[in-house]
Design an enzyme around this catalytic site. Sequence first.
Site, short mmCIF file in Angstrom:
data_model
loop_
_atom_site.label_atom_id
_atom_site.label_comp_id
_atom_site.label_asym_id
_atom_site.label_seq_id
_atom_site.Cartn_x
_atom_site.Cartn_y
_atom_site.Cartn_z
N HIS A 25 -4.53 -15.52 35.03
CA HIS A 25 -5.22 -15.79 36.31
C HIS A 25 -5.62 -17.26 36.49
O HIS A 25 -6.78 -17.62 36.64
CB HIS A 25 -6.39 -14.85 36.62
CG HIS A 25 -7.23 -14.38 35.47
ND1 HIS A 25 -8.01 -15.22 34.75
CD2 HIS A 25 -7.43 -13.15 34.97
CE1 HIS A 25 -8.66 -14.52 33.85
NE2 HIS A 25 -8.33 -13.28 33.94
N HIS A 79 -15.16 -3.92 26.29
CA HIS A 79 -15.10 -4.69 27.55
C HIS A 79 -14.01 -4.07 28.41
O HIS A 79 -12.89 -3.84 27.92
CB HIS A 79 -14.78 -6.14 27.17
CG HIS A 79 -14.49 -7.07 28.29
ND1 HIS A 79 -15.11 -7.02 29.52
CD2 HIS A 79 -13.62 -8.12 28.36
CE1 HIS A 79 -14.64 -7.99 30.29
NE2 HIS A 79 -13.73 -8.66 29.62
N GLU A 81 -12.29 -5.18 31.05
CA GLU A 81 -11.24 -5.93 31.75
C GLU A 81 -9.88 -5.39 31.31
O GLU A 81 -9.69 -4.97 30.15
CB GLU A 81 -11.36 -7.44 31.46
CG GLU A 81 -10.50 -8.25 32.43
CD GLU A 81 -10.83 -9.75 32.47
OE1 GLU A 81 -11.66 -10.21 31.66
OE2 GLU A 81 -10.25 -10.44 33.33
N ASP A 83 -7.01 -6.39 30.45
CA ASP A 83 -6.22 -6.82 29.29
C ASP A 83 -6.65 -6.07 28.02
O ASP A 83 -5.91 -6.07 27.03
CB ASP A 83 -6.28 -8.35 29.08
CG ASP A 83 -7.67 -8.92 29.10
OD1 ASP A 83 -8.57 -8.30 29.68
OD2 ASP A 83 -7.87 -10.02 28.55
N HIS A 146 -17.78 -12.27 28.85
CA HIS A 146 -17.99 -12.95 30.12
C HIS A 146 -18.05 -12.03 31.32
O HIS A 146 -18.05 -12.51 32.47
CB HIS A 146 -16.87 -13.99 30.32
CG HIS A 146 -15.53 -13.35 30.58
ND1 HIS A 146 -14.81 -13.59 31.72
CD2 HIS A 146 -14.84 -12.44 29.89
CE1 HIS A 146 -13.69 -12.89 31.69
NE2 HIS A 146 -13.71 -12.18 30.60
N ASP A 165 -13.84 -10.66 23.66
CA ASP A 165 -13.42 -11.97 24.18
C ASP A 165 -14.06 -13.14 23.43
O ASP A 165 -13.46 -14.22 23.33
CB ASP A 165 -13.77 -12.09 25.67
CG ASP A 165 -12.72 -11.45 26.58
OD1 ASP A 165 -11.55 -11.35 26.17
OD2 ASP A 165 -13.08 -11.05 27.70
N TYR A 193 -10.06 -21.89 25.58
CA TYR A 193 -10.51 -20.55 25.97
C TYR A 193 -11.98 -20.59 26.39
O TYR A 193 -12.37 -20.06 27.45
CB TYR A 193 -10.32 -19.61 24.78
CG TYR A 193 -10.57 -18.16 25.07
CD1 TYR A 193 -9.50 -17.31 25.41
CD2 TYR A 193 -11.84 -17.63 25.04
CE1 TYR A 193 -9.72 -15.98 25.68
CE2 TYR A 193 -12.07 -16.30 25.31
CZ TYR A 193 -11.00 -15.48 25.63
OH TYR A 193 -11.23 -14.16 25.92
N HIS A 224 -8.43 -11.63 21.34
CA HIS A 224 -7.28 -12.51 21.60
C HIS A 224 -7.11 -13.47 20.43
O HIS A 224 -8.10 -14.02 19.92
CB HIS A 224 -7.50 -13.37 22.85
CG HIS A 224 -7.64 -12.60 24.13
ND1 HIS A 224 -6.59 -11.93 24.73
CD2 HIS A 224 -8.71 -12.40 24.95
CE1 HIS A 224 -7.01 -11.36 25.86
NE2 HIS A 224 -8.29 -11.63 26.00
FE1 FEO Z 1 -12.42 -10.58 29.74
FE2 FEO Z 1 -9.79 -10.72 27.53
O1 FEO Z 1 -10.77 -10.07 28.98
#
Ligand code: FEO
Length: 399
Positions: A25, A79, A81, A83, A146, A165, A193, A224
Site C-alpha cells: 500500500h 492483529h 489486518e 496480511d 499499528h 507487526d 518498516y 514480517h
Molecule cells: Fe498491520 Fe503486517 O499488518
Amino acid sequence: MLKAIEISADVYWVGGVDWNERNFHGYTTERGTTYNAYLIVDEKIALIDTCKAPFAEDLIARIADIVDPASIDYLVSLHGEMDHSGSLPALLDVAPGATVVTGAPKGADILRAHYGDDLPVQAVKTGDVLDLGKRSLSFVQTPMVHWPDNMVAYDAFDRILFSNDAFGQHLATSKRFDDEVGLPEVLVQAQKYYANIVMPYGRQVAKALGALEGLDIALIAPAHGVIWRSHVAEILEAYRAWSSGDPEDRAVVVYDSMWHTTEAMAREVAEAFVECGVPVKLLDLKVNHISDIMSDVLPAKYVAVGSPTLNMTMMPTVAGFLCYLRGLAPKNRIGLAFGSYGWAPAGPNEVAEALEKSGFSLPLGALTRQWVEDDEGLSFVHDAVVGLVRGQGDEEPLA
Ligand code: FEO
C-alpha cells in the site's frame, strides 16, 4: 514440498515468503516480504497468526509437515489486518474445531467485520493467559502499534515474544534468523518498516516497550521478516530510540526542481549542514521514493523541503511527499522550506504552510528567490541555514 522450520523445540515457523511483493500500500518493498505464522505443538496446538490469503496453501502445507491441520485447537490472531488474517477462513475449513483467540474488543470486531459474525472467537485482554500444556501464552495488548487491535503474546517456557507487526521488516529471504542475514541488512529494513508503518505511534510504542520491560526474551518472532535471535537487545534499543521523540542531529534535504534553481538552493542547504558538521542527505523526489526518504526522515532533526512554483502551487511530487509526511507525523522536528519562482512564490510558501500544519517548527519561514539563483542568492540561503543550525546549538533541546 514445503517444510516447517523449527525455531525452538516444538515451535515452528510455517509462514509464507512473498519474494515478488514490491508495493505494500504505497510503501516500496524492494526486498519482498514474508507473512510469518508460528505453530506451537503442546498438549494443545496453537497457530499464531496466518498469512495473506494467496499464501493459505503454503501455510497449510507447512503445518501438515508437522501435524494434521485438523488437530489445531487455537488460531491466535494478534492483529486482524489481512496480511495476517487473510488465511483464517481457509484454516477454519481445515480445522473446523479451532477457536479463534484475539484481542478484546477490537480484534474480535475487526475479524467479525471481515469474516462473519459467526466466527468462533475467544476475546482476550492484557494479562489473560492461554494454557497450552507445558506452555502458556500471556497476552499484552499494544493498541495502535499499528491498528487498534494489535497485541503480542509471550511464551515464557521458550522465552519467545510473538510480536506481530512490531519489530518486523519487509524482507524476503530463505533464512529465518537475524544472524543468518546480518544485522546491518536487517536493520535497514527494520528502520524503513518503522518509519513507514509505526512512526505515527511513537507514544504507543514507548508504552508497549514499558509493558514488555523485564521479560526474559530469547527470540522475538515478528509477523514480517526474520526472527530476532542474536540481536534482540539491538532491535529493542532501536525501537526505544525511534519512539523517543528525540531526533538526532541529522538533516535531510528533499526537493524537486524545474530548471535547476531550486536544485541549486537544495545543494546550498546541504552544504550549509555539512559546514555545521550535521550529517545530511540530499534527495531528489524525481529519483527517490517517498517511502525510502522516510527512513532518512525518521532519525533527522532537520527536514528541508524545496519546490519551485508550478501553475501557482508546489510541484505534485513535493505535495505527495508532504501529504505522506503529514500522515506519518514525525514529532519535534525543525522544518525548512525553500524554492525559486518566476512571478509568485506560491510553491515554496505552500511548502512552508504544509510543514507548519504537520507540526514542524519553521524558524526561517520560506526561503525564496526569484528567477535564476546567483551567488548572492545562494549565500543568503547558506547563511540562513548556518545561522539556524548554530543558533540551535545554543538553545535548549527541542521540547
Ligand atoms: Fe498491520 Fe503486517 O499488518
